[in-house]
Design a protein around this motif. Structure first.
Motif, short mmCIF file in Angstrom:
data_model
loop_
_atom_site.label_atom_id
_atom_site.label_comp_id
_atom_site.label_asym_id
_atom_site.label_seq_id
_atom_site.Cartn_x
_atom_site.Cartn_y
_atom_site.Cartn_z
N PRO A 32 -16.57 -40.21 -14.92
CA PRO A 32 -17.93 -40.75 -14.79
C PRO A 32 -18.75 -39.92 -13.81
N VAL A 33 -20.04 -39.82 -14.06
CA VAL A 33 -20.91 -39.06 -13.17
C VAL A 33 -20.75 -39.53 -11.73
N GLY A 34 -20.55 -38.60 -10.82
CA GLY A 34 -20.41 -38.92 -9.40
C GLY A 34 -18.99 -39.15 -8.94
N VAL A 35 -18.04 -39.23 -9.88
CA VAL A 35 -16.64 -39.44 -9.50
C VAL A 35 -15.95 -38.09 -9.38
N PRO A 36 -15.46 -37.72 -8.18
CA PRO A 36 -14.79 -36.43 -8.02
C PRO A 36 -13.40 -36.44 -8.66
N VAL A 37 -12.95 -35.29 -9.10
CA VAL A 37 -11.63 -35.15 -9.72
C VAL A 37 -10.71 -34.44 -8.73
N PRO A 38 -9.56 -35.03 -8.40
CA PRO A 38 -8.63 -34.39 -7.46
C PRO A 38 -8.16 -33.03 -7.95
N ASN A 39 -7.78 -32.17 -7.01
CA ASN A 39 -7.26 -30.85 -7.35
C ASN A 39 -5.93 -30.95 -8.08
N VAL A 40 -5.60 -29.88 -8.79
CA VAL A 40 -4.29 -29.71 -9.41
C VAL A 40 -3.44 -28.85 -8.49
N THR A 41 -2.15 -29.16 -8.39
CA THR A 41 -1.23 -28.32 -7.63
C THR A 41 -0.21 -27.73 -8.59
N ALA A 42 -0.15 -26.40 -8.62
CA ALA A 42 0.78 -25.70 -9.51
C ALA A 42 1.48 -24.60 -8.73
N GLU A 43 2.81 -24.59 -8.78
CA GLU A 43 3.61 -23.60 -8.05
C GLU A 43 3.24 -23.56 -6.57
N GLY A 44 3.00 -24.75 -6.01
CA GLY A 44 2.70 -24.87 -4.59
C GLY A 44 1.29 -24.52 -4.19
N VAL A 45 0.44 -24.18 -5.16
CA VAL A 45 -0.93 -23.78 -4.87
C VAL A 45 -1.89 -24.86 -5.33
N SER A 46 -2.81 -25.25 -4.46
CA SER A 46 -3.83 -26.24 -4.80
C SER A 46 -4.96 -25.54 -5.56
N VAL A 47 -5.22 -26.02 -6.78
CA VAL A 47 -6.20 -25.38 -7.66
C VAL A 47 -7.41 -26.30 -7.78
N PRO A 48 -8.61 -25.83 -7.43
CA PRO A 48 -9.78 -26.70 -7.51
C PRO A 48 -10.13 -27.04 -8.96
N VAL A 49 -10.63 -28.25 -9.14
CA VAL A 49 -11.14 -28.70 -10.43
C VAL A 49 -12.65 -28.58 -10.38
#
Length: 477
Positions: A32-49
């Motif tokens: 929904p508009v205004g709802v942030p999406v948490p980052n993804v973590t892959a191989e120990g690295v935090s990846v921004p969404v």
């Protein structure tokens, strides 16, 4: 887990690219508009969404990350771990589905009935993991998105001749929201969502991802202001929701970086998957345009060993349809179905182009140390065929359709079976035959279905999962 994140649809995984060492993945989210999406973590690295596209009530987000090729990997999102099979070595399983919906009232269908085969695919994956999920066309049935707007409510029967730019802009907004609604509904269904978060998808579009019969309709319809607006919005939606990308950010597997056609290819050791675009350059007289033909001719020059799966959204091998086309022209009540037959390679309108395509794939298939199999959907039936390549060799065609579209009457399957009995040989000396699936007595099976492609030690096999008849015996490829 953030309470707001419960309203987020996703992750839906797409394969951006594949190398001998790396699986490149895009994860799609709808929030929904205004709802942030948490980052993804892959191989120990935090990846921004990051935001990909905006709609009235929702934002589409994407994260891109890499996993190592190997037996098992995965990623974490929102406090949960998602395993992903990244094994592309000796043993590999690939799923193939098509026709995920119906032309009328698809969003109103009861979920467990509509998605029964998705539920079975989920159980299949839990038993033994799929590394990829191929979607062969009609991932969404968008035919009803034209309803509710003055310019498009009677599409394609009545097309306004000269709409204003303001009215076309209004139509564009209406269509964008209509496409969004359909994709968001499909991706939120629990049966699809579960497997889509764990198996990367590769998608090829067909007509219902745009509108019924796109490209086989008269040019006066498709080239009109309304037609071009519809195609433009469908294409944008296809890139966002079926590729997790936009026009200026196509993954490396796409052959044309400018996107004039949307054909793509992926490959790893001893495996290649080719998906030409049979819609972007299509007309009533041509299935592919210059870009598509150049793509396939370049692939045909590649001496790669191993297995190629060529995705043809409409079946490349099929019965002689000219008889049906002649009947439909002669019977006024049947003329509305002429576009459906013109959609096929076997249409009399495409006979020369069909021969050109068959000659090209024959050249690829007879190369030493290489096998080529065509996989298709579109017809809402399961079947298989072969083309005699000479010297005791045959090329296989596998058809699996549809995963959610209910099967047509068995009488239609019997009619196609009777036409197939007549045989066809558009290339002289290379007859085409339609065969029964393993364990089946009819050439065409009128049941919902999907396909498994499995590699053992050094050989591939095909297995159909049929809604009522169950699992077929393996067919050696």
């Amino acid at each position: 887990m953030d309470a707001n994140s419960q309203n987020i649809t996703g992750p839906v995984l797409f394969l951006d690219n594949l190398t001998d060492t790396t699986v490149e993945i895009a994860a799609l989210f709808i929030a929904p508009v205004g709802v942030p999406v948490p980052n993804v973590t892959a191989e120990g690295v935090s990846v921004p969404v990051e935001p990909l596209s905006e709609f009235r009530t929702a934002t589409v987000w994407r994260a891109r990350f890499r996993l190592p090729v190997g037996s098992q990997s995965g990623y974490d999102w929102n406090g949960k771990h998602y395993p992903v099979c990244c094994d592309f070595s000796d043993a590999i399983r690939i799923g193939y589905v098509s026709c995920n919906g119906e032309e009328i009232g698809d969003l109103d269908r009861e979920g467990s009935e509509r998605n029964a085969m998705w539920s079975r695919l989920k159980s299949d994956h839990q038993h033994q993991a799929f590394a990829l999920l191929l979607h062969g066309g009609d991932q969404v049935y968008a035919d009803e998105v034209t309803h509710g707007h003055t310019l498009s409510r009677d599409w394609p029967d009545d097309v306004p001749p000269d709409p204003s730019q303001a009215d076309l802009a209004s139509l564009r907004d209406h269509l964008r929201e209509g496409f969004y609604e359909r994709y968001a509904s499909l991706y939120a269904s629990p049966e699809f969502a579960w497997i889509a978060a764990r198996v990367p998808s590769l998608m090829q579009w067909d007509d219902h991802d745009i509108c019924d019969g796109w490209g086989s309709l008269p040019a006066s319809k498709t080239h009109s202001g309304v037609g071009q607006t519809l195609f433009s919005v469908a294409r944008e939606s296809f890139l966002i929701f079926q590729q997790a990308t936009t026009d200026d950010d196509l993954p490396g597997r796409f052959v044309d970086p400018d996107g004039l056609h949307l054909g793509w290819t992926v490959r790893t050791a001893a495996l290649r998957i080719i998906a030409p675009d049979l819609r972007s350059e299509r007309s009533r007289r041509a299935i592919m345009g210059p870009g598509g033909w150049t793509m396939l001719e370049e692939e045909a020059k590649d001496p790669m060993p191993g297995q190629t799966f060529l995705m043809s959204s409409v079946p490349l091998l099929g019965p002689r349809l000219s008889i049906l086309e002649a009947l439909m022209v002669a019977v006024p009540r049947m003329q509305k179905y002429e576009d459906d037959l013109r959609d096929q390679w076997q249409s009399r309108a495409h006979r020369a182009e069909w021969r050109r395509m068959l000659q090209l794939v024959r050249t690829m298939a007879i190369r030493d140390g290489h096998d080529l199999t065509v996989i298709s959907g579109e017809i809402h039936l399961a079947t298989r065929g072969t083309m005699d390549l000479g010297d005791g060799l045959h090329m296989h065609q596998l058809v699996a359709s549809g995963i959610a579209h209910r099967a047509p009457p068995k009488a239609w399957a019997n009619i196609l079976g009777a036409l197939a009995w007549l045989g066809d040989a558009p290339l002289e000396g290379h007859p085409i035959q339609i065969h029964c699936l393993p364990g089946q007595s009819s050439r065409y099976v009128a049941e919902r279905n999907y396909l498994r492609l499995e590699r053992g030690a050094d050989s591939w096999s095909a297995i159909w999962e049929l809604e009522d008849s169950g699992t077929t015996d393996p067919l050696a490829l």
